[in-house]
Scaffold this active site. Sequence first.
Site, PDB file in Angstrom:
ATOM      1  N   VAL A 222       0.831  -1.214   0.000  1.00 20.53           N
ATOM      2  CA  VAL A 222       0.000   0.000   0.000  1.00 20.53           C
ATOM      3  C   VAL A 222       0.862   1.259   0.000  1.00 20.53           C
ATOM      4  CG1 VAL A 222      -1.951   1.170   1.091  1.00 20.53           C
ATOM      5  CG2 VAL A 222      -1.768  -1.298   1.268  1.00 20.53           C
TER       6      VAL A 222
ATOM      7  N   GLU B 259     -10.382   5.294   6.156  1.00 21.24           N
ATOM      8  CA  GLU B 259     -11.282   4.759   5.124  1.00 21.24           C
ATOM      9  C   GLU B 259     -10.739   3.461   4.522  1.00 21.24           C
ATOM     10  OE1 GLU B 259     -14.438   6.408   3.944  1.00 21.24           O
ATOM     11  OE2 GLU B 259     -14.412   4.253   3.635  1.00 21.24           O
TER      12      GLU B 259
ATOM     13  N   ILE C  45     -13.726   0.919  -1.406  1.00 23.14           N
ATOM     14  CA  ILE C  45     -15.153   1.279  -1.260  1.00 23.14           C
ATOM     15  C   ILE C  45     -15.294   2.351  -0.174  1.00 23.14           C
ATOM     16  CG2 ILE C  45     -17.437   0.424  -0.581  1.00 23.14           C
ATOM     17  CD1 ILE C  45     -16.642  -2.319  -1.643  1.00 23.14           C
TER      18      ILE C  45
ATOM     19  N   GLY D 254      -0.881 -14.896  -5.229  1.00 27.73           N
ATOM     20  CA  GLY D 254      -0.782 -13.690  -4.407  1.00 27.73           C
ATOM     21  C   GLY D 254      -2.112 -13.213  -3.849  1.00 27.73           C
TER      22      GLY D 254
ATOM     23  N   GLU E 179      -2.221 -14.941   1.798  1.00 28.17           N
ATOM     24  CA  GLU E 179      -0.921 -14.884   2.475  1.00 28.17           C
ATOM     25  C   GLU E 179      -0.413 -16.303   2.714  1.00 28.17           C
ATOM     26  OE1 GLU E 179       0.535 -12.035   3.512  1.00 28.17           O
ATOM     27  OE2 GLU E 179      -1.110 -10.701   2.976  1.00 28.17           O
TER      28      GLU E 179
ATOM     29  N   ASP F  10      -9.997 -10.969   9.782  1.00 29.09           N
ATOM     30  CA  ASP F  10      -9.990  -9.729   8.999  1.00 29.09           C
ATOM     31  C   ASP F  10     -11.427  -9.191   8.849  1.00 29.09           C
ATOM     32  OD1 ASP F  10      -8.440  -8.031   6.802  1.00 29.09           O
ATOM     33  OD2 ASP F  10     -10.297  -8.717   5.879  1.00 29.09           O
TER      34      ASP F  10
ATOM     35  N   LYS G 123     -13.263  -5.600  10.401  1.00 27.31           N
ATOM     36  CA  LYS G 123     -14.043  -4.657   9.590  1.00 27.31           C
ATOM     37  C   LYS G 123     -15.476  -4.537  10.127  1.00 27.31           C
ATOM     38  CE  LYS G 123     -10.995  -5.537   5.729  1.00 27.31           C
ATOM     39  NZ  LYS G 123     -10.698  -6.399   4.588  1.00 27.31           N
TER      40      LYS G 123
HETATM   41  N1  NAP Z   1      -2.391  -4.945   1.010  1.00 30.37           N
HETATM   42  C1  NAP Z   1      -3.652  -4.569   0.890  1.00 30.37           C
HETATM   43  O1  NAP Z   1      -4.280  -4.775  -0.138  1.00 30.37           O
HETATM   44  C2  NAP Z   1      -4.319  -3.871   2.045  1.00 30.37           C
HETATM   45  C3  NAP Z   1      -5.686  -3.514   1.918  1.00 30.37           C
HETATM   46  C4  NAP Z   1      -6.300  -2.803   2.970  1.00 30.37           C
HETATM   47  C5  NAP Z   1      -5.568  -2.501   4.101  1.00 30.37           C
HETATM   48  N2  NAP Z   1      -4.257  -2.899   4.200  1.00 30.37           N
HETATM   49  C6  NAP Z   1      -3.526  -2.554   5.409  1.00 30.37           C
HETATM   50  O2  NAP Z   1      -2.466  -1.681   5.053  1.00 30.37           O
HETATM   51  C7  NAP Z   1      -1.350  -1.886   5.923  1.00 30.37           C
HETATM   52  C8  NAP Z   1      -0.109  -2.172   5.084  1.00 30.37           C
HETATM   53  O3  NAP Z   1      -0.320  -3.355   4.352  1.00 30.37           O
HETATM   54  P1  NAP Z   1       0.690  -3.798   3.189  1.00 30.37           P
HETATM   55  O4  NAP Z   1       0.004  -4.885   2.452  1.00 30.37           O
HETATM   56  O5  NAP Z   1       1.186  -2.603   2.444  1.00 30.37           O
HETATM   57  O6  NAP Z   1       1.890  -4.426   4.049  1.00 30.37           O
HETATM   58  P2  NAP Z   1       3.315  -4.914   3.527  1.00 30.37           P
HETATM   59  O7  NAP Z   1       3.347  -4.978   2.042  1.00 30.37           O
HETATM   60  O8  NAP Z   1       3.667  -6.125   4.303  1.00 30.37           O
HETATM   61  O9  NAP Z   1       4.320  -3.718   3.953  1.00 30.37           O
HETATM   62  C9  NAP Z   1       4.518  -3.425   5.296  1.00 30.37           C
HETATM   63  C10 NAP Z   1       5.483  -2.272   5.406  1.00 30.37           C
HETATM   64  O10 NAP Z   1       5.547  -1.899   6.790  1.00 30.37           O
HETATM   65  C11 NAP Z   1       6.911  -1.704   7.157  1.00 30.37           C
HETATM   66  N3  NAP Z   1       7.035  -1.911   8.603  1.00 30.37           N
HETATM   67  C12 NAP Z   1       6.665  -2.984   9.344  1.00 30.37           C
HETATM   68  N4  NAP Z   1       6.888  -2.752  10.665  1.00 30.37           N
HETATM   69  C13 NAP Z   1       7.399  -1.492  10.725  1.00 30.37           C
HETATM   70  C14 NAP Z   1       7.827  -0.667  11.809  1.00 30.37           C
HETATM   71  N5  NAP Z   1       7.750  -1.090  13.075  1.00 30.37           N
HETATM   72  N6  NAP Z   1       8.292   0.578  11.519  1.00 30.37           N
HETATM   73  C15 NAP Z   1       8.351   1.016  10.224  1.00 30.37           C
HETATM   74  N7  NAP Z   1       7.963   0.277   9.172  1.00 30.37           N
HETATM   75  C16 NAP Z   1       7.486  -0.951   9.424  1.00 30.37           C
HETATM   76  C17 NAP Z   1       7.651  -2.736   6.321  1.00 30.37           C
HETATM   77  O11 NAP Z   1       9.000  -2.338   6.280  1.00 30.37           O
HETATM   78  P3  NAP Z   1      10.097  -3.100   5.373  1.00 30.37           P
HETATM   79  O12 NAP Z   1       9.814  -2.611   3.971  1.00 30.37           O
HETATM   80  O13 NAP Z   1      11.384  -2.587   5.904  1.00 30.37           O
HETATM   81  O14 NAP Z   1       9.844  -4.558   5.563  1.00 30.37           O
HETATM   82  C18 NAP Z   1       6.914  -2.611   4.983  1.00 30.37           C
HETATM   83  O15 NAP Z   1       7.447  -1.551   4.217  1.00 30.37           O
HETATM   84  C19 NAP Z   1      -1.761  -3.037   6.862  1.00 30.37           C
HETATM   85  O16 NAP Z   1      -2.291  -2.516   8.033  1.00 30.37           O
HETATM   86  C20 NAP Z   1      -2.863  -3.732   6.079  1.00 30.37           C
HETATM   87  O17 NAP Z   1      -3.778  -4.409   6.938  1.00 30.37           O
HETATM   88  C21 NAP Z   1      -3.631  -3.562   3.204  1.00 30.37           C
END
Ligand code: NAP
Length: 388
Positions: free
Chosen positions: A12, A118, A125, A177, A180, A191, A195
């Site tokens: 994200v 959001e 959405i 993908g 997980e 999850d 929500k």
């Molecule tokens: N993916 C989706 O489609 C989606 C949809 C809705 C909501 N979300 C929410 O959005 C958030 C991010 O999801 P994501 O899928 O983008 O996760 P992700 O791809 O696993 O990326 C996580 C990021 O967080 C960084 N991180 C983890 N712990 C940290 C800390 N203590 N301090 C600083 N940086 C830290 C990681 O650093 P490194 O790069 O150094 O590993 C990485 O860059 C989550 O809360 C998820 O539930 C995701």
Amino acid sequence: MLTIGLFGFGCVGQGLWDVIHRTHGLRSQIARICVKDKHKSRPLPRNAFTFDRDDILNDDTINVVVELIDDAEAAFEIVSAAMRKGKAVVTANKKMVATRFRELLEIQQETQQPLLYEASTGGSIPIIRNLEEYYDNDLLSGVEGIVNGTTNYILSKLSANIEARYHDVLREAQQLGFAESDPSLDVDAWDAAYKTVVISAHAFGAVIHPDSVIRRGIATITPFDVAAARSHGCDIKLLSRSSLHNNQLIAWALPTFVPLTDMLSRVVNETNAIRLHGAFSDDQLLIGKGAGAHPTASAVLSDIAALKYSYRYEYKKLLLNDIPQFSTDISTRVYIRGNDNQLNSIEFSDVEIDHKANNNRYLIGETSIRALVESEPFNSSECFIAIA
Ligand SMILES: NC(=O)c1ccc[n+]([C@@H]2O[C@H](COP(=O)([O-])OP(=O)(O)OC[C@H]3O[C@@H](n4cnc5c(N)ncnc54)[C@H](OP(=O)(O)O)[C@@H]3O)[C@@H](O)[C@H]2O)c1
């Protein structure tokens, strides 16, 4: 000018970087990005990053923190510290918002800083701001929907090929993908429960803990269950539901038989959909991408843009006098597949169907949510249960 300190540069975070740089007219810039792993290669120059959260939290030129990390505990520390430092916050972290809802409310009260989320529910959405603003006066009776893309993808594949087995489809989803490597957050419906908490608060002013949401996942589904649903003209979907019954709130994340004539049954793969039942507006259905880099970032971007006009959630429904209380004393129609002992252990007020075939047996009948949750099948790793 919004000067953003970004936490997280994964799926994200990188999506947000793209959409901000492709959005003209939004006077904002990402000043610094805080990540965790010092050895990871990055698509941006090294000096764009820091590994020390204080580089952002103590920077007075940064007025907005966007929190997009995958660790709910660390996220809570970052978000609360940022608000206490006088920064507005945008987050996508459903687990943090749902598990720390009351504390986050108090911090907003204490600091008078906005916290917008959001993207935490329904991905692209726009559900939360709609519940806050548009459905402020319409008498909502329920919000239900498909809020988890991974389980909807798996259930869509099982429905398309009625012989397919859950574990094979899960493996395929992981390879593509859509799931997980540890799928439990999705397939055990955590999850969807997070929500459901967020929706319940913004739809009805009822703040419940995720542990209270009636929750059961899809991991025990078999081709027999899919065929049973089909024989009743239904598909199986994992539905989040928050609704009112005599001013009592039911909140669940449960597999559900959805009639093939219902629009929700046509929402397939990773797509999400949320239906609102309003007294005056009747039913409305919002459909969109529930996850993914750009769809999720678009909701984050919308929150950032809303900060331009000092938008914040007013939580008007939380201030009402008659906030509905969470209850399990509600009767519902359920499908339960299990062995004779398991099925006999459930207190049904009425059994409509008792079906046996090829060493499989299921019942469809009326029972209370309380009896269901306390029953052996609900806590077994073999039975499959769905709202019918
Ligand atoms: N993916 C989706 O489609 C989606 C949809 C809705 C909501 N979300 C929410 O959005 C958030 C991010 O999801 P994501 O899928 O983008 O996760 P992700 O791809 O696993 O990326 C996580 C990021 O967080 C960084 N991180 C983890 N712990 C940290 C800390 N203590 N301090 C600083 N940086 C830290 C990681 O650093 P490194 O790069 O150094 O590993 C990485 O860059 C989550 O809360 C998820 O539930 C995701």
